[in-house]
Design a protein around this motif. Structure first.
Motif, PDB file in Angstrom:
ATOM      1  N   GLN A  73       0.949  -1.225   0.106  1.00 26.93           N
ATOM      2  CA  GLN A  73       0.041   0.097  -0.176  1.00 26.93           C
ATOM      3  C   GLN A  73       0.890   1.248  -0.154  1.00 26.93           C
ATOM      4  O   GLN A  73       2.085   1.392   0.237  1.00 26.93           O
ATOM      5  CB  GLN A  73      -0.887  -0.110   1.124  1.00 26.93           C
ATOM      6  CG  GLN A  73      -1.901  -1.081   1.181  1.00 26.93           C
ATOM      7  CD  GLN A  73      -2.909  -0.932   2.186  1.00 26.93           C
ATOM      8  OE1 GLN A  73      -3.610   0.078   2.471  1.00 26.93           O
ATOM      9  NE2 GLN A  73      -2.894  -2.071   3.507  1.00 26.93           N
ATOM     10  N   GLY A  74       0.241   2.240  -0.155  1.00 28.64           N
ATOM     11  CA  GLY A  74       1.012   3.741  -0.200  1.00 28.64           C
ATOM     12  C   GLY A  74       1.343   4.361  -1.470  1.00 28.64           C
ATOM     13  O   GLY A  74       2.129   5.285  -1.582  1.00 28.64           O
ATOM     14  N   MET A  78       5.331   6.085  -1.218  1.00 30.79           N
ATOM     15  CA  MET A  78       5.817   5.067  -0.142  1.00 30.79           C
ATOM     16  C   MET A  78       6.967   4.466  -0.697  1.00 30.79           C
ATOM     17  O   MET A  78       7.838   4.294   0.074  1.00 30.79           O
ATOM     18  CB  MET A  78       4.898   4.210   0.434  1.00 30.79           C
ATOM     19  CG  MET A  78       5.038   3.435   1.581  1.00 30.79           C
ATOM     20  SD  MET A  78       5.352   4.596   2.891  1.00 30.79           S
ATOM     21  CE  MET A  78       3.715   4.519   3.743  1.00 30.79           C
ATOM     22  N   LEU A  81      10.543   6.118  -0.131  1.00 29.85           N
ATOM     23  CA  LEU A  81      11.214   6.027   1.281  1.00 29.85           C
ATOM     24  C   LEU A  81      11.636   4.523   1.550  1.00 29.85           C
ATOM     25  O   LEU A  81      12.548   4.138   1.965  1.00 29.85           O
ATOM     26  CB  LEU A  81      10.479   6.681   2.254  1.00 29.85           C
ATOM     27  CG  LEU A  81       9.356   5.983   2.996  1.00 29.85           C
ATOM     28  CD1 LEU A  81       9.599   5.475   4.166  1.00 29.85           C
ATOM     29  CD2 LEU A  81       8.330   6.890   3.151  1.00 29.85           C
ATOM     30  N   TYR A  85      15.163   3.050   2.473  1.00 30.11           N
ATOM     31  CA  TYR A  85      15.064   2.392   3.861  1.00 30.11           C
ATOM     32  C   TYR A  85      15.767   1.175   3.755  1.00 30.11           C
ATOM     33  O   TYR A  85      16.719   0.636   4.620  1.00 30.11           O
ATOM     34  CB  TYR A  85      13.738   2.408   4.457  1.00 30.11           C
ATOM     35  CG  TYR A  85      13.692   2.839   5.906  1.00 30.11           C
ATOM     36  CD1 TYR A  85      14.537   2.151   6.932  1.00 30.11           C
ATOM     37  CD2 TYR A  85      12.407   3.617   6.210  1.00 30.11           C
ATOM     38  CE1 TYR A  85      14.202   2.463   8.146  1.00 30.11           C
ATOM     39  CE2 TYR A  85      12.291   4.057   7.491  1.00 30.11           C
ATOM     40  CZ  TYR A  85      13.200   3.554   8.426  1.00 30.11           C
ATOM     41  OH  TYR A  85      12.838   3.969   9.821  1.00 30.11           O
ATOM     42  N   SER A 214      18.068  -0.788  11.314  1.00 32.79           N
ATOM     43  CA  SER A 214      16.864  -1.723  11.689  1.00 32.79           C
ATOM     44  C   SER A 214      15.685  -1.032  10.697  1.00 32.79           C
ATOM     45  O   SER A 214      15.525   0.095  10.811  1.00 32.79           O
ATOM     46  CB  SER A 214      16.560  -1.945  12.843  1.00 32.79           C
ATOM     47  OG  SER A 214      16.550  -0.713  13.619  1.00 32.79           O
ATOM     48  N   ILE A 215      14.887  -1.986  10.250  1.00 33.79           N
ATOM     49  CA  ILE A 215      13.721  -1.408   9.389  1.00 33.79           C
ATOM     50  C   ILE A 215      12.454  -1.645  10.060  1.00 33.79           C
ATOM     51  O   ILE A 215      12.168  -3.050  10.461  1.00 33.79           O
ATOM     52  CB  ILE A 215      13.715  -1.959   8.122  1.00 33.79           C
ATOM     53  CG1 ILE A 215      15.224  -1.736   7.569  1.00 33.79           C
ATOM     54  CG2 ILE A 215      12.701  -1.630   7.036  1.00 33.79           C
ATOM     55  CD1 ILE A 215      15.626  -2.397   6.253  1.00 33.79           C
ATOM     56  N   PRO A 216      11.463  -0.871  10.281  1.00 33.14           N
ATOM     57  CA  PRO A 216      10.235  -1.061  10.802  1.00 33.14           C
ATOM     58  C   PRO A 216       9.548  -2.101  10.046  1.00 33.14           C
ATOM     59  O   PRO A 216       9.596  -2.040   8.671  1.00 33.14           O
ATOM     60  CB  PRO A 216       9.242   0.254  10.844  1.00 33.14           C
ATOM     61  CG  PRO A 216      10.350   1.302  10.772  1.00 33.14           C
ATOM     62  CD  PRO A 216      11.597   0.705  10.046  1.00 33.14           C
ATOM     63  N   SER A 217       8.789  -2.990  10.534  1.00 32.34           N
ATOM     64  CA  SER A 217       8.135  -4.187   9.871  1.00 32.34           C
ATOM     65  C   SER A 217       7.310  -3.740   8.615  1.00 32.34           C
ATOM     66  O   SER A 217       7.659  -4.171   7.510  1.00 32.34           O
ATOM     67  CB  SER A 217       7.111  -4.884  10.870  1.00 32.34           C
ATOM     68  OG  SER A 217       7.528  -5.257  11.854  1.00 32.34           O
ATOM     69  N   MET A 218       6.561  -2.765   8.747  1.00 32.23           N
ATOM     70  CA  MET A 218       5.609  -2.489   7.538  1.00 32.23           C
ATOM     71  C   MET A 218       6.593  -1.648   6.451  1.00 32.23           C
ATOM     72  O   MET A 218       6.071  -1.560   5.374  1.00 32.23           O
ATOM     73  CB  MET A 218       4.696  -1.402   7.784  1.00 32.23           C
ATOM     74  CG  MET A 218       3.343  -1.960   8.355  1.00 32.23           C
ATOM     75  SD  MET A 218       2.612  -3.081   7.322  1.00 32.23           S
ATOM     76  CE  MET A 218       1.802  -1.853   6.218  1.00 32.23           C
ATOM     77  N   LEU A 219       7.655  -1.387   6.555  1.00 30.51           N
ATOM     78  CA  LEU A 219       8.668  -0.702   5.612  1.00 30.51           C
ATOM     79  C   LEU A 219       9.696  -1.664   5.115  1.00 30.51           C
ATOM     80  O   LEU A 219      10.517  -1.415   4.139  1.00 30.51           O
ATOM     81  CB  LEU A 219       9.391   0.485   6.292  1.00 30.51           C
ATOM     82  CG  LEU A 219       8.278   1.726   6.813  1.00 30.51           C
ATOM     83  CD1 LEU A 219       9.083   2.698   7.401  1.00 30.51           C
ATOM     84  CD2 LEU A 219       7.339   2.254   5.557  1.00 30.51           C
TER      85      LEU A 219
END
Lengths: 354, 354
Positions: A73-74, A78, A81, A85, A214-219
């Motif tokens: 999504q996004g 999105m 980034l 990332y 470290s990468i947030p899960s959704m990203l």
């Protein structure tokens, strides 16, 4: 009255896709349930997701070549980034060919050094910069294959030894390319694939897991790939309509078949832009997009006359973006040759009216 | 055959919403265009977005009280990181009441110190922890108003002096609360509002702009608020269907009216769970959710008999989440009292069959 929809996106899709989607809103797969009320874990939807991912890879010739297809999504915004990332450790190389490239560059700068190796900003992005070499000391090279706003399109891509990331939002599935030359391709669904709300990301798996942050899960592409686009609830309806459109394309004969039609449509319109003394094309001829034709009136005082004519002809979405002005005819896969014929006839009528 | 859809989400919406959405797929607002092929900058869609945002604020009683309503993408999962990205400077307080709270905590830990002040993990989240005080030396307190998987729901919220962030994904618009006690409310659309693919975020504007880190555009509430949810192409169809559902709710009499029906539905089902010797409720009685009723068979050997009965009755989506097992009846706003009556009748029939 049938409309001829030249909207830049969201945009026209094949009529049979609208029909099937409308029906599925009431009763999907004879389940006596709407497509939007079933669980995304239902086997009927899992089959849709699998088919959409498979069709995407098959149509691009990337099946069994180490690529994963994700529906996220996004939109492309999105991905501006997420690419940085997930892939930008030290330095990335970007080509600046328009508004969307610039936005991608802006987001990437938050994550590392960005070297803009080429730009056509000096001429309001009316051409694709050429003749540069991609350095080998960077994490990736990022480009935008088709520039919706300005109507330019890469006909050849620069060569290099580092991974290539490409925003193909506005021309994916429209023409044959060696897609295996790209390591990450992303595209908002709302041009050649489906409704706004889904984003296709095609990733060569071996480019992941190389940055140290470290990468947030959704990203995280890795998280989404491991969960096969089902880490969280996917945009069910947008994925379903994308599957329908990709299925329509495969039944038509795939990208080879649509490319012929797209070339016919573009040739017809550009010939009229060049012939008709009342119009002038915006983009450099050798870089003209087959998806978005940008053109202006030679004399703006005729604007009202032309605008009335195309509106009377049932044409929709022809106004140009404010960055370019004039007109933009978007001729995505779902637009028929007939619609372009109507536009060209209207341009001729306009000439005869004055 | 009409289905009785107890799916936990995506889930049933009012039947008139499915009808209108199906029609708009073919011809939206008499434009002779599909809702999914028009530009998101078209005045017809801008009116939809405005109406959806306004309805959300009006229904919650937050109109003209310094709040903004945003329609974003990525579901609650994206909000787990966006809330922390935008609000967590040093420390945040979280209550852990289930799977989704735990996921929110995991993402927040990437951005600062997280103090889990209360948890019901010790009893597989079958209750809502109470009797704690929210410290004042933190950036915000985060809670999950309704726990879809476990069937628990806050009846009262802890008091404190710091901003309160609440994930209301599975019970927003279902019951009257003083919503002005919350500073940020988020909810994936796919329960009480619309299809998967849109996320409603309600923000008290004065809590923004307080963290020092730089925030990527797509993750910044400030950016989305300034562009009124149109920073990039929004999920047009999901926003449209959300608007239809919120409009349906307003015409019904708003949250006060639906709360009465929701209480009736829940009372009917819980009474049967408690009466019927073949079933046992999972959640602590005082914390039972009006949205998701979780219950198990006293004797699992009867599972096949009961499963056949409810499937024969046209019931869909009754299987419990794997964390709890048994059954889960989700009774969101779109589910009719009639459907709950069918379920209760089936539970009685089951008792009589054995």
């Amino acid at each position: 009255m049938k409309k001829h929809n030249f909207s830049a996106g969201p945009c026209v899709l094949p009529q049979e896709v609208f029909q099937k989607a409308s029906q599925a809103l009431l009763n999907f797969n004879n389940m006596d349930l709407s497509i939007i009320e079933i669980s995304h874990r239902d086997k009927n939807f899992i089959a849709v997701m699998d088919k959409a991912q498979n069709l995407a890879l098959e149509l691009l010739g990337l099946k069994d070549k180490g690529y994963t297809a994700l529906f996220l999504q996004g939109g492309a915004s999105m991905q501006f980034l997420m690419t940085a990332y997930n892939l930008l450790e030290k330095k990335a190389i970007y080509a600046d060919t328009g508004t969307w490239s610039s936005k991608a560059i802006k987001e990437a700068k938050m994550f590392g050094e960005v070297d803009v190796i080429a730009s056509s900003k000096d001429q309001n992005y009316n051409y694709i910069p050429k003749g540069y070499t991609i350095p080998s000391d960077a994490d990736y090279f990022h480009c935008t294959s088709n520039n919706t706003i300005f109507g330019t399109q890469y006909k050849e891509f620069p060569e290099g030894s580092i991974p290539v990331v490409c925003d193909m939002s506005s021309d994916i599935f429209s023409r044959q390319l060696d897609f295996s030359k790209f390591d990450l391709i992303y595209a908002g669904a709302q041009k050649n694939m489906g409704p706004a709300g889904a984003t296709l990301v095609i990733i060569k798996e071996d480019i992941l897991g190389k940055v140290t942050r470290s990468i947030p899960s959704m990203l995280s592409y890795k998280v989404h790939a491991e969960k096969e686009s089902m880490f969280n609830t996917p945009p069910v309806f947008a994925v379903y309509v994308s599957m329908l459109t990709l299925d329509w394309l495969q039944n038509l004969g795939g990208i080879a078949a649509i490319e012929k039609i797209n070339n016919q449509k573009a040739a017809l319109l550009y010939a009229e832009i060049d012939r008709n003394p009342l119009f002038t094309g915006f983009a450099a001829k050798e870089d003209r997009s087959t998806m978005n034709a940008t053109f202006n009136l030679v004399d703006d005082s005729h604007k009202e006359v032309f605008d009335n004519l195309w509106k009377e002809a049932g044409i929709n979405g022809l106004n140009g973006h404010r960055s370019v002005g004039g007109y933009r005819a978007s001729m995505y896969n779902g637009l028929t040759l007939e619609s372009v014929e109507v536009l060209v006839d209207t341009m001729k009528k306009f000439e005869n009216t004055l």
